[in-house]
Design an enzyme around this catalytic site. Structure first.
Site, PDB file in Angstrom:
ATOM      1  N   ARG A 186       0.779  -1.174   0.057  1.00  0.00           N
ATOM      2  CA  ARG A 186      -0.043   0.182   0.114  1.00  0.00           C
ATOM      3  C   ARG A 186       0.784   1.362  -0.021  1.00  0.00           C
ATOM      4  O   ARG A 186       1.968   1.229   0.745  1.00  0.00           O
ATOM      5  CB  ARG A 186      -0.959   0.090   1.143  1.00  0.00           C
ATOM      6  CG  ARG A 186      -2.075  -0.825   1.016  1.00  0.00           C
ATOM      7  CD  ARG A 186      -2.850  -0.882   2.333  1.00  0.00           C
ATOM      8  NE  ARG A 186      -2.988   0.161   3.336  1.00  0.00           N
ATOM      9  CZ  ARG A 186      -3.486   0.154   4.462  1.00  0.00           C
ATOM     10  NH1 ARG A 186      -4.129  -0.864   4.765  1.00  0.00           N
ATOM     11  NH2 ARG A 186      -3.758   1.384   5.125  1.00  0.00           N
ATOM     12  N   ARG A 225       0.751   8.133  10.263  1.00  0.00           N
ATOM     13  CA  ARG A 225      -0.659   7.216  10.667  1.00  0.00           C
ATOM     14  C   ARG A 225      -0.507   6.998  12.118  1.00  0.00           C
ATOM     15  O   ARG A 225      -1.743   6.884  13.079  1.00  0.00           O
ATOM     16  CB  ARG A 225      -0.792   6.180   9.821  1.00  0.00           C
ATOM     17  CG  ARG A 225      -1.417   6.451   8.441  1.00  0.00           C
ATOM     18  CD  ARG A 225      -1.152   5.336   7.399  1.00  0.00           C
ATOM     19  NE  ARG A 225      -1.888   4.190   7.748  1.00  0.00           N
ATOM     20  CZ  ARG A 225      -1.495   2.925   7.368  1.00  0.00           C
ATOM     21  NH1 ARG A 225      -0.286   2.799   6.669  1.00  0.00           N
ATOM     22  NH2 ARG A 225      -2.091   1.979   7.738  1.00  0.00           N
TER      23      ARG A 225
HETATM   24  P1  AMP Z   1      -6.781   1.436   7.204  1.00  0.00           P
HETATM   25  O1  AMP Z   1      -6.924   0.491   6.306  1.00  0.00           O
HETATM   26  O2  AMP Z   1      -7.846   1.201   8.335  1.00  0.00           O
HETATM   27  O3  AMP Z   1      -5.333   1.623   7.822  1.00  0.00           O
HETATM   28  O4  AMP Z   1      -7.188   2.847   6.771  1.00  0.00           O
HETATM   29  C1  AMP Z   1      -6.465   3.343   5.557  1.00  0.00           C
HETATM   30  C2  AMP Z   1      -6.887   5.023   5.552  1.00  0.00           C
HETATM   31  O5  AMP Z   1      -8.228   5.447   5.392  1.00  0.00           O
HETATM   32  C3  AMP Z   1      -6.625   5.774   6.717  1.00  0.00           C
HETATM   33  O6  AMP Z   1      -5.148   6.297   7.243  1.00  0.00           O
HETATM   34  C4  AMP Z   1      -7.465   7.081   6.635  1.00  0.00           C
HETATM   35  O7  AMP Z   1      -7.039   7.883   5.749  1.00  0.00           O
HETATM   36  C5  AMP Z   1      -8.540   6.185   6.000  1.00  0.00           C
HETATM   37  N1  AMP Z   1      -9.684   5.780   7.033  1.00  0.00           N
HETATM   38  C6  AMP Z   1      -9.852   4.472   7.446  1.00  0.00           C
HETATM   39  N2  AMP Z   1     -10.812   4.391   8.334  1.00  0.00           N
HETATM   40  C7  AMP Z   1     -11.156   5.639   8.722  1.00  0.00           C
HETATM   41  C8  AMP Z   1     -12.054   6.386   9.649  1.00  0.00           C
HETATM   42  N3  AMP Z   1     -12.976   5.600  10.444  1.00  0.00           N
HETATM   43  N4  AMP Z   1     -12.064   7.647   9.647  1.00  0.00           N
HETATM   44  C9  AMP Z   1     -11.352   8.407   8.762  1.00  0.00           C
HETATM   45  N5  AMP Z   1     -10.627   8.017   7.854  1.00  0.00           N
HETATM   46  C10 AMP Z   1     -10.464   6.520   8.041  1.00  0.00           C
END
Ligand code: AMP
Length: 216
Positions: A162, A173
């Protein structure tokens, strides 16, 4: 009866891997907000294009669009019995919105397994993470390698790294997690829903601990 499980924990701790296993074992739908955004991005929807501007920087997508996306997903038939939420809520406003929307589905958050690991473990794991294009299955080149390089064991699709797993974005993050998401730990603890689980254990042991937490 419905069962809603919120998997809480920093990026890279194994929420995605465990949510998929838990979904298979319990039959509950797996809802990953990150996967939903990535799907929108792949299909070049307006939501996907908007989300991308935040995701590439490691920032959170604004609450209003995120909440609307989850509400829509939770209203689909496969969530009739409940769901495992992975990556949502990530802010106190999202947690409040979740309580409100679950009332509409005659439910509430039942349990919040909080999977933990130190930041150095997370950085190392995210740097070695490979994700499957078709279904988001997750591998790690050291701790959980695929049988064949760059090929998903489950569906044979290509594995990719990713964009937001690059070192700089990973650090942001994790910061965002400590600033904006970690307040949810005390929120759910105060509501008597938090169960802490050591995310540095083997995948199998974490699954066992999660099943124990969920059965309670
Ligand atoms: P993840 O796959 O959960 O690591 O999410 C990847 C990215 O998606 C995050 O770094 C955020 O930019 C966005 N994202 C995912 N879930 C949320 C959430 N609940 N609220 C805001 N942004 C989110």
């Amino acid at each position: 009866m419905t069962t809603y499980i919120v998997l809480l924990g920093p990026p890279g701790v194994g929420k995605g891997t465990q949510a998929k296993i838990l979904s298979e074992k319990t039959g509950l739908a797996h809802i990953s907000s990150g996967d939903l955004f990535r799907e929108n991005l792949k299909n070049q929807t307006e939501l996907g294009k908007l989300a991308q501007t935040y995701m590439t920087k490691g920032e959170l997508v604004p609450d209003d669009v995120t909440i609307a996306m989850i509400r829509d997903r939770l209203s689909r038939p496969d969530c009739k019995e409940g769901a495992i939420l992975d990556g949502f809520p990530r802010t106190p406003a999202q947690a409040d919105a979740l309580e409100t929307m679950l009332k509409d589905f005659n439910g509430h958050v039942d349990v919040v397994p909080f999977v933990t690991a130190d930041a150095n473990v997370l950085i190392e794991r995210l740097g070695g993470r490979w994700t499957c294009r078709a279904n988001g299955h997750i591998f790690n080149e050291k701790s959980n390698p695929p049988k064949n390089e760059k090929v998903c064991d489950f569906d044979g699709s290509e594995l990719y790294q990713r964009d937001d797993d690059k070192e700089e974005t990973v650090k942001r993050r994790i910061e965002v997690y400590f600033d904006q998401t970690s307040p949810l730990i005390s929120y759910y603890r105060d509501h008597g829903k938090l169960v802490e689980i050591d995310g540095t254990q083997s995948i199998d042991q974490v699954t066992q601990d999660l099943l124990t937490a969920v059965k309670k």
